[in-house]
Structures are given as structure tokens and as C-alpha cells.
Design a protein around this motif. Structure first.
Motif, PDB file in Angstrom:
ATOM      1  N   GLY A   1       0.800  -1.215   0.000  1.00 12.97           N
ATOM      2  CA  GLY A   1       0.000   0.000   0.000  1.00 12.97           C
ATOM      3  C   GLY A   1       0.831   1.262   0.000  1.00 12.97           C
ATOM      4  N   GLN A   2       1.958   1.251   0.697  1.00 15.81           N
ATOM      5  CA  GLN A   2       2.835   2.426   0.702  1.00 15.81           C
ATOM      6  C   GLN A   2       3.398   2.686  -0.699  1.00 15.81           C
ATOM      7  OE1 GLN A   2       4.155   4.573   3.746  1.00 15.81           O
ATOM      8  NE2 GLN A   2       1.968   4.068   3.721  1.00 15.81           N
ATOM      9  N   PHE A   3       3.760   1.621  -1.386  1.00 17.31           N
ATOM     10  CA  PHE A   3       4.258   1.772  -2.756  1.00 17.31           C
ATOM     11  C   PHE A   3       3.158   2.348  -3.651  1.00 17.31           C
ATOM     12  CE2 PHE A   3       5.464   0.443  -7.021  1.00 17.31           C
ATOM     13  CZ  PHE A   3       6.843   0.612  -7.037  1.00 17.31           C
ATOM     14  N   SER A   4       1.949   1.833  -3.531  1.00 14.06           N
ATOM     15  CA  SER A   4       0.820   2.352  -4.317  1.00 14.06           C
ATOM     16  C   SER A   4       0.571   3.819  -4.006  1.00 14.06           C
ATOM     17  CB  SER A   4      -0.447   1.539  -4.029  1.00 14.06           C
ATOM     18  OG  SER A   4      -0.294   0.204  -4.454  1.00 14.06           O
ATOM     19  N   ALA A   5       0.696   4.183  -2.725  1.00 16.55           N
ATOM     20  CA  ALA A   5       0.500   5.579  -2.324  1.00 16.55           C
ATOM     21  C   ALA A   5       1.552   6.477  -2.968  1.00 16.55           C
ATOM     22  CB  ALA A   5       0.550   5.706  -0.801  1.00 16.55           C
ATOM     23  N   ALA A   6       2.783   5.973  -3.066  1.00 17.56           N
ATOM     24  CA  ALA A   6       3.850   6.745  -3.705  1.00 17.56           C
ATOM     25  C   ALA A   6       3.542   6.960  -5.182  1.00 17.56           C
ATOM     26  CB  ALA A   6       5.189   6.034  -3.530  1.00 17.56           C
ATOM     27  N   ILE A   7       3.061   5.907  -5.842  1.00 17.24           N
ATOM     28  CA  ILE A   7       2.697   6.019  -7.256  1.00 17.24           C
ATOM     29  C   ILE A   7       1.593   7.056  -7.439  1.00 17.24           C
ATOM     30  CG2 ILE A   7       1.664   4.821  -9.222  1.00 17.24           C
ATOM     31  CD1 ILE A   7       4.517   3.979  -8.751  1.00 17.24           C
ATOM     32  N   ASP A   8       0.544   6.952  -6.628  1.00 15.37           N
ATOM     33  CA  ASP A   8      -0.585   7.886  -6.730  1.00 15.37           C
ATOM     34  C   ASP A   8      -0.139   9.317  -6.478  1.00 15.37           C
ATOM     35  OD1 ASP A   8      -2.242   5.755  -7.231  1.00 15.37           O
ATOM     36  OD2 ASP A   8      -2.983   5.594  -5.172  1.00 15.37           O
ATOM     37  N   MET A   9       0.746   9.499  -5.509  1.00 13.33           N
ATOM     38  CA  MET A   9       1.227  10.833  -5.164  1.00 13.33           C
ATOM     39  C   MET A   9       1.986  11.459  -6.333  1.00 13.33           C
ATOM     40  SD  MET A   9       3.633  11.895  -1.919  1.00 13.33           S
ATOM     41  CE  MET A   9       2.390  11.320  -0.737  1.00 13.33           C
ATOM     42  N   ILE A  10       2.828  10.661  -6.987  1.00 16.38           N
ATOM     43  CA  ILE A  10       3.628  11.193  -8.090  1.00 16.38           C
ATOM     44  C   ILE A  10       2.766  11.425  -9.328  1.00 16.38           C
ATOM     45  CG2 ILE A  10       5.548  10.700  -9.652  1.00 16.38           C
ATOM     46  CD1 ILE A  10       6.878   9.175  -7.335  1.00 16.38           C
ATOM     47  N   ILE A  11       1.831  10.517  -9.599  1.00 19.61           N
ATOM     48  CA  ILE A  11       0.928  10.698 -10.744  1.00 19.61           C
ATOM     49  C   ILE A  11       0.127  11.988 -10.589  1.00 19.61           C
ATOM     50  CG2 ILE A  11      -1.145   9.805 -11.872  1.00 19.61           C
ATOM     51  CD1 ILE A  11       1.317   8.330 -12.750  1.00 19.61           C
ATOM     52  N   ALA A  12      -0.285  12.283  -9.360  1.00 19.31           N
ATOM     53  CA  ALA A  12      -1.088  13.486  -9.108  1.00 19.31           C
ATOM     54  C   ALA A  12      -0.247  14.751  -9.038  1.00 19.31           C
ATOM     55  CB  ALA A  12      -1.864  13.319  -7.796  1.00 19.31           C
ATOM     56  N   CYS A  13       1.061  14.606  -9.013  1.00 16.97           N
ATOM     57  CA  CYS A  13       1.968  15.747  -8.870  1.00 16.97           C
ATOM     58  C   CYS A  13       1.844  16.694 -10.063  1.00 16.97           C
ATOM     59  CB  CYS A  13       3.409  15.245  -8.729  1.00 16.97           C
ATOM     60  SG  CYS A  13       4.648  16.550  -8.693  1.00 16.97           S
TER      61      CYS A  13
END
Length: 323
Positions: free
Chosen positions: A28-40
Motif C-alpha cells: 500500500g505504501q508503494f501504491s500511495a507513492a505512485i498515486d502521489m507522483i501521478i497526481a503531482c
């Protein structure tokens, strides 16, 4: 010497195990990192000191070349003004195995004040860096490959692998294509293969060897000799109907010279392989190499109406570095 070789094998084993141990941490932390960068809306700012900084520079380069705008911030330079490159629209990736690197910790309050979220690559979940991060990617290792336990080895390998996993996951999420990759690599061989079109290298106009269907093999030989491409296309009303190569003529001469006065239709290869000008030069090379029953060195270029508008030769691709 045998002891040294065994030590080298041990290093590789330890580092391989360190990378394998990361697999369950793609969570989940990895997925959160992906989502955070995609939304950047800004850029990914990668920062780290020492060996972590070196790995960070590599991660920065991989992100930038695969569709994620990125830059590297040296923490020591950050506390002397370079933090001005960080905005609230950015995402910061902070790398520290211990999570207690002093130069890195010194810039955390300013990053927090700026408002950029922080993704930590960290080996200790209770470290200062981990506690201040919005997302923590666990890069901890059981032990370093260095027998003294001093030189960062397994830990830097694990960090590098986690960074690659992040970058490639982002590449997939963005549906990044080979053509997109080539835009960021226009100067290299890969860029040439992915960007160079047939139209850019084909012989056209006066340089395009053509002969009409009513001509003789002898006249075709004159055209081949004049244009210097080792072949000529045969056209009827401008449309391609065949191809004659110097190899065809040589094989014909083995049976006597009388055939030179025959019409080109008696010798030409009917409906040869062709390519359109908008296709990649690399595709032209593939067609040449895979031609049956034998590879060819020339390829006629036709438009949508099958008009013979050019010819591409293997040497053209060699000069452009496509081969």
C-alpha cells in the motif's frame, strides 16, 4: 584466489537476497507513492547524501527519461539556497538508509514549510526521516555485503532496485510508449531507431531509379548504373509493378547476353516488398533482413496510391546508425 572468488560470490548472493526481500514490500505504501507522483503537478525532487545521493541521481535520470519530470537536489546545497527550486506542487523523494543523515534532516523543516509531500526511501521505520515522511518505502537489508559491515553495498543495491521499480511502475501507469522514450533520447542510437522515418533517408526525385514497363533489360541496366543503388523499380503509369536488381542481371548474364534485349517484365520481381515514407527506418531494415528467399539491400518506397516515390538502401541506414 579461491577465497577471493568465494567472497565475490557471497557479495552477489547477499545483494540478490536484498533485492528479493523487497518484493513483499510492494504494498500500500508503494501504491500511495505512485498515486502521489501521478497526481503531482510539478516535478519529483530527488535528494540524498553520499552513496544515497549517487543512487538518487540515477533514480532522477531514470524518472526524467521515462516520462516523470524530475531533478536532483543536493541536501548540502539545499540548505544554502537550492531549496528555492522546490515548490508546493512538487513531490520530494528523500533517500537515507539510516534515516538520520544530518544534511537531509536539516532541509526537512523547510520542505514541510514549502508544502511538498515527502516520499522516504528509508531502512528504519522509526527514524527521524520516516516519521516526517508522508510515505515510507522500506529499503532495509539484513546485512551489507561488505565483510566489515561498513561500505554501503546491499543497501545501495536495494535502493537502486526500489527506485527502478518505482520508475517503471510510473512508466506503465502513464502508458509511456517507445516513441515517447525516443523524444527524450534524440541523440542516441535508440532515438534514431525510434524517430527516423523512411522519408528522411530515402532517395527521391531525380535520385530515385525508375524505368517503365515497356523498356528492355539493357535500359534497366543503364538506369541501375546511373543511379548507383544497385536496383531500379519498374512502373506502369507511375505505379510500382516490379523491381530489377543488379543481382538479377548478373544471374541472367550467366545464361547469355541475349536476354538484355528482352522486356523488363521478363526479369523483374513482380510486386516486391515495399514500404511507405511515414514508416520508421528501423522497420525498413527489418523488412530487408526478413525478405524471402534472401535478404535484400534495397526497398522501394510507395505512397498510398502505390506510386513509386523513392528507394531506400541498406547503406543509408548504416550511415544513420539504424543498423
Amino acid at each position: 584466489m579461491s577465497n577471493i572468488l568465494e567472497q565475490a560470490k557471497t557479495v552477489l548472493t547477499i545483494e540478490a537476497e536484498a533485492v528479493t526481500a523487497l518484493i513483499p514490500r510492494i504494498n500500500g505504501q508503494f501504491s500511495a507513492a505512485i498515486d502521489m507522483i501521478i497526481a503531482c503537478q510539478g516535478r519529483v525532487v530527488v535528494t540524498g547524501m553520499g552513496k544515497s545521493g549517487i543512487i538518487g541521481r540515477k533514480l532522477n535520470a531514470t524518472l526524467a527519461s521515462t516520462g516523470t519530470p524530475s531533478l536532483f537536489l543536493h541536501p548540502a546545497e539545499g540548505i544554502h539556497g537550492d531549496l528555492g527550486m522546490v515548490t508546493a506542487s512538487d513531490v520530494v523523494i528523500a533517500i537515507s538508509n539510516s534515516g538520520e543523515t544530518s544534511e537531509l534532516l536539516a532541509i526537512l523543516p523547510s520542505i514541510k514549510r514549502i508544502g511538498a509531500p515527502i516520499i522516504a526511501f528509508c531502512g528504519r521505520d522509526q527514524s527521524t526521516l520516516a516519521k516526517h515522511a508522508d510515505v515510507v518505502l522500506d529499503i532495509s537489508v539484513e546485512k551489507e555485503a561488505c565483510p566489515l559491515g561498513l561500505a554501503p553495498t546491499a543497501s545501495t543495491t536495494a535502493t537502486l532496485a526500489m527506485g527502478d521499480a518505482l520508475a517503471i511502475a510510473l512508466l506503465s501507469a502513464r502508458k509511456f510508449r517507445p516513441e515517447d522514450f525516443a523524444v527524450f533520447h534524440p541523440g542516441g542510437a535508440l532515438g534514431r531507431k525510434l524517430l527516423l522515418t523512411v522519408e528522411a533517408v530515402m532517395h527521391q526525385g531525380e535520385d530515385n531509379p525508375l524505368i517503365t514497363l515497356d523498356k528492355t533489360v539493357k535500359e534497366a541496366l543503364f538506369v541501375i548504373t546511373e543511379k548507383g543503388l544497385g536496383a531500379t523499380t519498374v512502373v506502369d503509369g507511375g505505379k510500382l509493378v516490379g523491381l530489377i536488381t543488379d543481382g538479377d542481371i548478373r544471374r541472367g548474364l550467366e545464361k547469355g547476353h541475349e536476354f538484355l534485349d528482352k522486356p523488363v517484365a521478363s526479369l523483374m520481381t513482380k510486386m516486391p516488398r515495399t514500404i511507405t515514407p511515414d514508416r520508421l527506418a528501423a522497420e525498413a531494415l527489418r523488412i530487408m533482413e526478413n525478405n524471402k528467399p534472401r535478404p535484400v539491400t534495397v526497398l522501394p518506397v510507395v505512397d498510398k496510391e502505390f506510386q513509386a516515390i523513392g528507394m531506400i538502401h541498406l547503406t543509408d541506414l548504416l550511415r544513420q546508425g539504424v543498423v
